[in-house]
Design an enzyme around this catalytic site. Structure first.
Site, short mmCIF file in Angstrom:
data_model
loop_
_atom_site.label_atom_id
_atom_site.label_comp_id
_atom_site.label_asym_id
_atom_site.label_seq_id
_atom_site.Cartn_x
_atom_site.Cartn_y
_atom_site.Cartn_z
N ARG A 77 -3.28 -54.75 7.02
CA ARG A 77 -3.33 -53.38 6.55
C ARG A 77 -1.92 -52.94 6.20
O ARG A 77 -1.03 -52.98 7.05
CB ARG A 77 -3.91 -52.48 7.64
CG ARG A 77 -3.83 -51.00 7.31
CD ARG A 77 -4.43 -50.11 8.41
NE ARG A 77 -4.30 -48.72 8.01
CZ ARG A 77 -3.75 -47.75 8.76
NH1 ARG A 77 -3.34 -48.01 9.98
NH2 ARG A 77 -3.63 -46.53 8.30
N HIS A 123 0.15 -42.87 3.83
CA HIS A 123 0.60 -42.94 5.22
C HIS A 123 1.87 -42.09 5.35
O HIS A 123 2.96 -42.58 5.63
CB HIS A 123 0.83 -44.40 5.62
CG HIS A 123 0.88 -44.65 7.11
ND1 HIS A 123 0.08 -45.56 7.75
CD2 HIS A 123 1.66 -44.11 8.08
CE1 HIS A 123 0.36 -45.58 9.05
NE2 HIS A 123 1.32 -44.70 9.27
N GLU A 169 -4.28 -40.84 9.62
CA GLU A 169 -4.03 -39.83 10.64
C GLU A 169 -3.65 -38.46 10.09
O GLU A 169 -2.53 -37.99 10.29
CB GLU A 169 -2.93 -40.30 11.60
CG GLU A 169 -3.20 -41.65 12.25
CD GLU A 169 -2.21 -41.99 13.34
OE1 GLU A 169 -1.19 -41.31 13.46
OE2 GLU A 169 -2.47 -42.94 14.09
N ASN A 309 -7.60 -45.11 14.90
CA ASN A 309 -6.31 -45.42 15.51
C ASN A 309 -6.29 -44.84 16.91
O ASN A 309 -6.60 -43.65 17.10
CB ASN A 309 -5.16 -44.78 14.72
CG ASN A 309 -4.91 -45.47 13.40
OD1 ASN A 309 -5.60 -46.42 13.04
ND2 ASN A 309 -3.91 -44.98 12.68
N TYR A 311 -4.22 -45.34 21.00
CA TYR A 311 -3.17 -46.02 21.76
C TYR A 311 -3.25 -45.82 23.26
O TYR A 311 -2.85 -46.66 24.03
CB TYR A 311 -1.79 -45.52 21.29
CG TYR A 311 -1.40 -46.00 19.91
CD1 TYR A 311 -0.66 -47.16 19.74
CD2 TYR A 311 -1.80 -45.32 18.77
CE1 TYR A 311 -0.32 -47.62 18.48
CE2 TYR A 311 -1.46 -45.77 17.50
CZ TYR A 311 -0.71 -46.93 17.37
OH TYR A 311 -0.37 -47.39 16.12
N GLU A 380 -5.49 -49.20 13.95
CA GLU A 380 -4.23 -49.30 14.70
C GLU A 380 -4.52 -49.28 16.19
O GLU A 380 -5.36 -48.50 16.64
CB GLU A 380 -3.27 -48.14 14.41
CG GLU A 380 -2.52 -48.22 13.13
CD GLU A 380 -1.57 -47.03 12.92
OE1 GLU A 380 -1.05 -46.51 13.92
OE2 GLU A 380 -1.40 -46.64 11.77
C1 PNW Z 1 0.77 -43.79 14.55
N1 PNW Z 1 1.35 -39.07 18.99
O1 PNW Z 1 1.47 -42.61 14.77
C2 PNW Z 1 1.09 -44.13 13.11
O2 PNW Z 1 -0.02 -44.32 12.29
C3 PNW Z 1 2.09 -45.23 12.96
O3 PNW Z 1 2.74 -45.08 11.73
C4 PNW Z 1 3.03 -45.24 14.15
O4 PNW Z 1 4.10 -46.11 13.98
C5 PNW Z 1 2.18 -45.60 15.35
O5 PNW Z 1 1.12 -44.70 15.53
C6 PNW Z 1 2.97 -45.68 16.66
O6 PNW Z 1 3.52 -44.43 16.97
C7 PNW Z 1 1.39 -41.79 15.86
O7 PNW Z 1 2.41 -38.41 19.24
C8 PNW Z 1 2.53 -41.10 16.19
O8 PNW Z 1 0.31 -38.92 19.67
C9 PNW Z 1 2.52 -40.21 17.23
C10 PNW Z 1 1.34 -39.99 17.92
C11 PNW Z 1 0.18 -40.68 17.60
C12 PNW Z 1 0.21 -41.59 16.55
#
Ligand code: PNW
Length: 478
Positions: A77, A123, A169, A309, A311, A380
């Protein structure tokens, strides 16, 4: 032995984004984006850096493809830099064939190695000229028309691409770009940070406009390209799993649900259910825009797949006070420790990220249930590591913490498939260390170490060789 629940054609691989890896900001006619401009403002990026060089991927796509091959990836991607395609961005502005050719070659080179491209149209690197011309994402009519034209330009130039992602996002574009001001273009009500912005209103307008622009691009793809090209198109939304801070408190249980609505359902409810969530309408009142019938017709039913996405996870504690005007969470607190003192996961380099694989499985199930089991691609998922940037190279390459993150999260994904979720792909973030937005280069997310001082040389970490075998273990053999 793990249960082999994933289809043989499950699309696993890695993800990146244009501004985070490409560098070469003025090469071959590229115009500036709002991130080029934002990085020049002192104090906005932790280490004072920018994407000017980044991983130099504009000049090193061959090396990136070699890396992908080494991991065994089936999919990649990447995102397209709008201002390489249309340097000034607008529908009356000149199209830059050299920029188009760069991405066409990337697609051809990936296909030659049997790697499936997933292409993100946007993006976050919005054309700076359009931001200055008419207020960018805030201007519905102009932004939607220009985005639609840009999308059509790409669809028509790259018929070999079968997987299109309209927006990455939009929550981040809206909240971080127009509420907290942490991301470009940095609008916020906080006048110590920005001369312009209204955190109580602009973010909701931007989110609304992104949804309509997404819908407009999907309509174009479906009407003009889908029948001949046979591809699919969807949006990528971010959102993290939630647990009530006190499972015995119904108000915390409700707040945990509301947090998901304010991040995910803000966009997914209009797309799948045709309206904004009640919890948002209730809290935001007339600050939440309303859809005209024409706009709603564009948005409702506009996903061929759900791009996810995610995390981390959070414990959620309700607030007893009235919501602040600039609140975007749903009047609640996000915490890493619950009422019993349990911690959600170990610290990483990112203040907002603590690994919690069970939360990932829960969230896959939550999305599947609420939206009637859509096809999901995890576009992601990944982690930074506390202090990684300060480690010696040998230690960085032995990234057991990240390898374990992928092992546990891939197992959790397989568990969600067993539960009935329809997951067809997983793109780990990220193929390589890169420009981590406001955190600059201090935070690394790559399965590949990029030596920024030593000429952008790439060295695969342990995790680069963990993702493939872990997927293979869960894949059907026939
Ligand atoms: C995503 N938060 O960003 C993005 O899609 C990527 O470009 C980035 O590098 C990756 O996650 C890692 O950070 C985020 O603050 C940035 O919750 C910040 C947040 C969530 C996603």
């Amino acid at each position: 032995m793990p249960e082999r629940v994933l289809d043989k054609d499950f699309a696993w691989g890695f993800a990146t984004a244009s501004y985070q890896i490409e560098g070469a900001p003025t090469a071959d006619g590229r115009g500036p984006s709002i991130w080029d401009t934002f990085c020049k403002i002192p104090g906005k990026i932790a280490d004072g850096s920018s994407g000017d060089v980044a991983c130099d991927s504009y000049n090193r796509t061959a090396e990136d493809i070699t890396l992908l091959k080494l991991t065994g990836a089936k999919a990649y991607r990447f995102s397209v830099s709008w201002t390489r395609i249309i340097p000034l961005g607008g529908r009356e502005d000149p199209v830059n064939q050299t920029g188009i050719d760069y991405y066409k070659k990337l697609v051809d080179d990936l296909l030659a190695e049997e790697i499936i491209p997933f292409v993100t149209l946007f993006h976050w690197d919005f054309p700076d000229a359009l931001d200055k011309r008419y207020g960018g994402l805030l201007n519905k009519t102009e932004f939607v028309a220009d985005y639609a034209h840009y999308a059509r330009t790409l669809f028509s130039a790259m018929p070999k691409v079968k997987n299109w992602i309209t927006f990455n996002e939009p929550w981040c574009s809206s909240i971080l770009g127009y509420n907290t001001g942490l991301f470009a273009p940095g609008h916020t009500s906080d006048r110590s940070k920005s001369a312009v912005g209204d955190s109580s209103r602009e973010c909701w307008i931007v989110g609304h406009n992104c949804l309509i622009a997404h819908g407009a691009a999907v309509k174009i793809y479906r009407e003009e390209f889908k029948a001949t090209d046979g591809g699919q198109i969807g949006i990528t939304l971010n959102g993290d799993s939630t647990y009530p801070w006190d499972t015995e408190d119904p108000l915390d249980v409700e707040a945990a649900e509301r947090k998901l609505e304010f991040s995910i359902s803000w966009f997914a409810d209009p797309i799948y259910l045709g309206k904004y969530p009640d919890s948002m309408a209730k809290q935001l009142g007339d600050r939440l825009p309303t859809f005209t019938p024409e706009d709603l017709a564009l948005v409702k039913g506009s996903n061929d797949f759900y791009g996810m996405n995610t995390y981390t996870a959070n414990y959620i504690k309700h607030k007893t006070t009235e919501p602040e005007a600039d609140d975007f969470l749903g009047n609640l607190e996000t915490l890493f420790t619950n009422s019993k003192g349990d911690c959600i996961g170990p610290e990483t380099q990112s203040f907002w990220l603590r690994p919690n694989a069970q939360g990932f499985k829960n969230l896959l199930n939550w999305i599947s249930k609420r939206y009637n089991y859509p096809t999901i691609y995890v576009t992601e998922n990944g982690t930074s590591i506390k202090g990684e940037n300060d480690m010696a190279k040998e230690e960085i390459l032995d990234d057991e913490f990240r390898a374990e993150y992928f092992r546990t999260h891939i197992a959790a994904l397989a568990g969600a498939v067993s539960d009935g979720c329809k997951i067809k792909g997983y793109l780990a973030w990220s193929l390589m260390d890169n420009f981590e937005w406001a955190e600059g280069y201090e935070t690394r997310f790559g399965v590949t170490y990029v030596d920024y001082e030593g000429g952008q040389v790439r060295y695969p970490k342990k995790s680069a060789k963990t993702v493939g075998p872990q997927f293979e273990a869960f894949m059907k053999t026939e």
